[in-house]
Enzyme design. Structure first.
Site, PDB file in Angstrom:
ATOM      1  N   GLU A  11      14.787  -8.358  -4.093  1.00  0.00           N
ATOM      2  CA  GLU A  11      13.803  -9.016  -3.091  1.00  0.00           C
ATOM      3  C   GLU A  11      14.071 -10.529  -2.910  1.00  0.00           C
ATOM      4  O   GLU A  11      14.459 -11.189  -3.964  1.00  0.00           O
ATOM      5  CB  GLU A  11      12.594  -8.459  -2.928  1.00  0.00           C
ATOM      6  CG  GLU A  11      11.516  -9.107  -2.166  1.00  0.00           C
ATOM      7  CD  GLU A  11      10.329  -8.469  -2.367  1.00  0.00           C
ATOM      8  OE1 GLU A  11      10.187  -7.574  -3.383  1.00  0.00           O
ATOM      9  OE2 GLU A  11       9.415  -8.506  -1.339  1.00  0.00           O
ATOM     10  N   ASN A  21       8.423  -0.975   4.778  1.00  0.00           N
ATOM     11  CA  ASN A  21       8.263  -1.076   3.353  1.00  0.00           C
ATOM     12  C   ASN A  21       6.556  -1.032   2.995  1.00  0.00           C
ATOM     13  O   ASN A  21       5.939  -1.696   3.809  1.00  0.00           O
ATOM     14  CB  ASN A  21       8.854  -2.040   2.570  1.00  0.00           C
ATOM     15  CG  ASN A  21       8.177  -2.409   1.118  1.00  0.00           C
ATOM     16  OD1 ASN A  21       8.914  -1.603   0.311  1.00  0.00           O
ATOM     17  ND2 ASN A  21       7.375  -3.361   0.692  1.00  0.00           N
ATOM     18  N   GLU A  22       6.395   0.021   2.232  1.00  0.00           N
ATOM     19  CA  GLU A  22       4.795  -0.163   1.722  1.00  0.00           C
ATOM     20  C   GLU A  22       3.953  -0.477   3.004  1.00  0.00           C
ATOM     21  O   GLU A  22       2.958  -1.281   3.019  1.00  0.00           O
ATOM     22  CB  GLU A  22       4.490  -1.085   0.640  1.00  0.00           C
ATOM     23  CG  GLU A  22       5.376  -0.501  -0.432  1.00  0.00           C
ATOM     24  CD  GLU A  22       4.551  -1.471  -1.701  1.00  0.00           C
ATOM     25  OE1 GLU A  22       3.894  -2.134  -1.695  1.00  0.00           O
ATOM     26  OE2 GLU A  22       5.258  -0.811  -2.883  1.00  0.00           O
ATOM     27  N   TYR A  24       4.942   1.765 -10.471  1.00  0.00           N
ATOM     28  CA  TYR A  24       5.349   1.116 -11.507  1.00  0.00           C
ATOM     29  C   TYR A  24       4.390   1.266 -12.594  1.00  0.00           C
ATOM     30  O   TYR A  24       3.240   1.785 -12.536  1.00  0.00           O
ATOM     31  CB  TYR A  24       4.731  -0.609 -10.816  1.00  0.00           C
ATOM     32  CG  TYR A  24       5.748  -1.142  -9.790  1.00  0.00           C
ATOM     33  CD1 TYR A  24       6.816  -1.786 -10.406  1.00  0.00           C
ATOM     34  CD2 TYR A  24       5.384  -1.145  -8.589  1.00  0.00           C
ATOM     35  CE1 TYR A  24       7.662  -2.439  -9.338  1.00  0.00           C
ATOM     36  CE2 TYR A  24       6.398  -1.641  -7.441  1.00  0.00           C
ATOM     37  CZ  TYR A  24       7.565  -2.450  -8.097  1.00  0.00           C
ATOM     38  OH  TYR A  24       8.319  -2.838  -7.276  1.00  0.00           O
ATOM     39  N   GLU A  73      11.250   1.701  -5.375  1.00  0.00           N
ATOM     40  CA  GLU A  73      10.884   0.691  -6.415  1.00  0.00           C
ATOM     41  C   GLU A  73      10.149   1.548  -7.696  1.00  0.00           C
ATOM     42  O   GLU A  73       9.172   2.370  -7.484  1.00  0.00           O
ATOM     43  CB  GLU A  73       9.676  -0.122  -5.691  1.00  0.00           C
ATOM     44  CG  GLU A  73      10.500  -0.889  -4.600  1.00  0.00           C
ATOM     45  CD  GLU A  73       9.362  -1.816  -4.043  1.00  0.00           C
ATOM     46  OE1 GLU A  73       8.593  -2.446  -4.710  1.00  0.00           O
ATOM     47  OE2 GLU A  73       9.490  -2.269  -2.775  1.00  0.00           O
ATOM     48  N   GLN A  78      13.196  -5.365 -10.659  1.00  0.00           N
ATOM     49  CA  GLN A  78      14.137  -5.873  -9.716  1.00  0.00           C
ATOM     50  C   GLN A  78      15.574  -6.149 -10.317  1.00  0.00           C
ATOM     51  O   GLN A  78      15.351  -6.638 -11.677  1.00  0.00           O
ATOM     52  CB  GLN A  78      13.737  -7.136  -8.866  1.00  0.00           C
ATOM     53  CG  GLN A  78      12.600  -6.570  -7.650  1.00  0.00           C
ATOM     54  CD  GLN A  78      12.382  -7.418  -6.711  1.00  0.00           C
ATOM     55  OE1 GLN A  78      12.928  -8.251  -6.529  1.00  0.00           O
ATOM     56  NE2 GLN A  78      11.271  -7.147  -6.105  1.00  0.00           N
TER      57      GLN A  78
HETATM   58  O1  AHR Z   1       8.699  -5.317  -6.329  1.00  0.00           O
HETATM   59  C1  AHR Z   1       7.496  -6.179  -5.973  1.00  0.00           C
HETATM   60  C2  AHR Z   1       6.764  -5.728  -4.815  1.00  0.00           C
HETATM   61  O2  AHR Z   1       6.048  -4.452  -5.225  1.00  0.00           O
HETATM   62  C3  AHR Z   1       7.362  -5.241  -3.613  1.00  0.00           C
HETATM   63  O3  AHR Z   1       7.634  -6.273  -2.771  1.00  0.00           O
HETATM   64  C4  AHR Z   1       6.488  -4.531  -3.048  1.00  0.00           C
HETATM   65  O4  AHR Z   1       6.878  -3.446  -2.299  1.00  0.00           O
HETATM   66  C5  AHR Z   1       6.027  -3.760  -4.289  1.00  0.00           C
HETATM   67  O5  AHR Z   1       4.475  -3.842  -3.936  1.00  0.00           O
END
Ligand code: AHR
Length: 495
Positions: free
Chosen positions: A25, A172-173, A239, A295, A344
């Site tokens: 990103e 996205n999101e 995450y 992600e 990332q």
């Molecule tokens: O990867 C960092 C962020 O995490 C991304 O921009 C977003 O899509 C997610 O919340």
């Protein structure tokens, strides 16, 4: 006692190489400094893109790269990022540190990067603050081969031939940074936007809808119910955060209790895939729609003294274990999970590469991707694992994680993780096959003297793979002795 049964003649599906994909990103030092240094930089580059990074990433064969975000994607206006660089519009990167984005890395530079890497581009379009027309024109700009306003503009900007573009994300999101929408509203917007994501000539776009955040099963239900027939894939974001979002915990300063919590949380990926897949199965029993975990990875506190908006974190053996466990899970569910993108690639979150000026180091997570690349496009082998428990503070998780596949040469590759921080474990493997008799067994191991071990610019090779010699044939198969806190690749060749 750990017992692994491998039924080598029983194939459970192809492991799509895209499970080993990446996400990069416009965030912190991922794009700028990480990939892009500009043509005039003293750092060796090809058309502005760092040669050392390209070489390292080519080695792990990254199959697909998602760009430009993330949250950034829903504020990105692609037209600002084409044409002569000195004339490109500047914008504020409001999500990530409020820094000025000069748009020097845009569509042409990203496509060049993908060509240099030999990787498939996956572009995420702007639904949150962009128009349908803007999205339609971006696809036309990139893929139309003929006379049209956008194709002509692309040619004026130096690219005669259209690019091939397969993967396109529609937002996205959108439940969060991409517009704070309700699933019912986004489902309708998705149906509308995707209508104008056209297939020009023989370029066929694979359309990816914004899927749920973690365990938002309602979002998945609504999207599948209302828009399933208009999509080819749907995303999932998860995450691994050891502490809370406010206080996530240090990337390098942790004890065994925190190690255990991190690994337990990364194992949650399996439950997420199972439950989301169950909903998907209801609307798509043929499994036409892919679950795309675009992600995933660890999210720790930033390195002390660095910009909190840049998400720069170190990467230890704990991150290596998270990668190994998670990739084993993705392999297991390869019928539904057809793509995943670690967040990332460089200098941000669970990066595989860190840079400092002209220097570059490889993280333990890089080495896991290097060991696991043998699974790309291989046939998943039926496997049953009875693992001992790893206990901590009244909780328990399996001590061992494993995955096995057969590659196109007919070799069998097995990846193991020993989750126990301070104890080695032995795994007895029962090997069943009518036509594969085990010949040689070779392997590699990623382990270190401490669970917090990591690579630094001063000590870049503290954590790196070594030869693995702790496998022995038995009458029924073989045994392996996995060192504490390790990731192991074992390759079996036919006799
Ligand atoms: O990867 C960092 C962020 O995490 C991304 O921009 C977003 O899509 C997610 O919340």
């Amino acid at each position: 006692m750990n017992k692994l049964t491998l039924n080598a003649d029983l194939k459970k599906g192809k492991i799509n190489k895209n499970i080993y994909g990446h996400f990069s990103e416009h965030l912190g030092r991922c794009i700028y400094e990480g990939y892009w240094v500009g043509e005039d930089s003293s750092i060796p580059n090809t058309r502005g893109i760092r040669n050392d990074v390209v070489e390292a990433l080519r080695n792990i064969k990254i199959p697909v790269l998602r760009w430009p975000g993330g949250c950034f994607a829903d504020e990105y206006h692609w037209k600002d990022g084409v044409g002569p660089r000195e004339k490109r519009a500047r914008m504020i990167n409001t999500h990530w540190g409020g820094v000025i984005e000069n748009n020097h890395f845009g569509t042409h530079e990203f496509m060049d990067l993908c060509e240099q890497l030999g990787t498939e581009p996956y572009i995420c379009g702007n639904v949150g603050s962009g128009t349908v027309q803007e999205m339609q024109e971006w696809v036309e700009y990139m893929t139309f081969d003929g006379e049209s306003p956008m194709a002509n503009w692309r040619k004026e900007n130096g690219r005669e031939e259209p690019w091939k573009l397969k993967y396109f994300g529609v937002g996205n999101e959108n439940w969060g940074c991409g517009g704070n929408m309700r699933p019912e509203y986004y489902a309708d917007l998705y149906r509308r936007y995707q209508t104008y994501v056209r297939n020009y000539g023989d370029n066929k776009i694979f359309k990816i809808a914004c899927g749920p955040n973690v365990d938002d099963y309602y979002w998945m239900e609504v999207l599948m119910r209302e828009a399933c027939r208009f999509m080819d894939g749907i995303s999932l974001h998860y995450y691994t955060v050891t502490g809370t979002w406010e206080n996530k915990g240090s990337a390098t300063d942790f004890d065994e209790e925190k190690w255990f919590i991190t690994l337990k949380k990364s194992l949650f990926m399996e439950e997420l895939i199972q439950k989301h897949s169950t909903i998907m199965d209801k609307y798509d029993p043929e499994k036409r729609v892919h679950l795309i975990v675009d992600e995933w990875g660890t999210w720790h506190d930033v390195e002390p003294g660095t910009n909190p908006g840049f998400l720069y974190q170190q990467n230890t053996m704990r991150d290596a274990l998270v990668a190994g466990i998670t990739l084993n899970i993705f392999n297991k569910y390869c019928e539904r999970v057809q793509m995943a993108n670690i967040a990332q690639t460089i200098n941000v979150l669970q990066a595989v590469i860190l840079t400092r000026g002209a220097e570059m180091i490889l993280t333990p997570t890089y080495h896991v991707f290097d060991l696991y690349k043998v699974h790309q496009d291989a046939d998943l082998i039926d496997l049953h694992l009875q693992s001992e428990d790893y206990e901590m503070g009244g909780e328990s998780i399996p001590a061992v994680s494993a995955s096995a596949s057969m590659d196109s040469n007919g070799d069998i590759n097995i990846t193991f993780c020993n989750l126990k921080a301070s104890e080695g474990v032995k795994v007895d493997c029962i090997f069943n096959s009518t036509d594969f008799r085990i010949g040689s067994m070779t392997g590699k191991v990623l382990a270190a003297d401490e669970i917090t071990a990591h690579n630094t610019f001063e000590e870049p090779d503290r954590v790196k793979p070594a030869a693995f010699n702790a496998a022995e044939k038995t009458e029924t198969g073989f045994t392996v002795n996995l060192p504490a806190a390790s990731v192991v690749l074992l390759t079996l060749k036919r006799e």
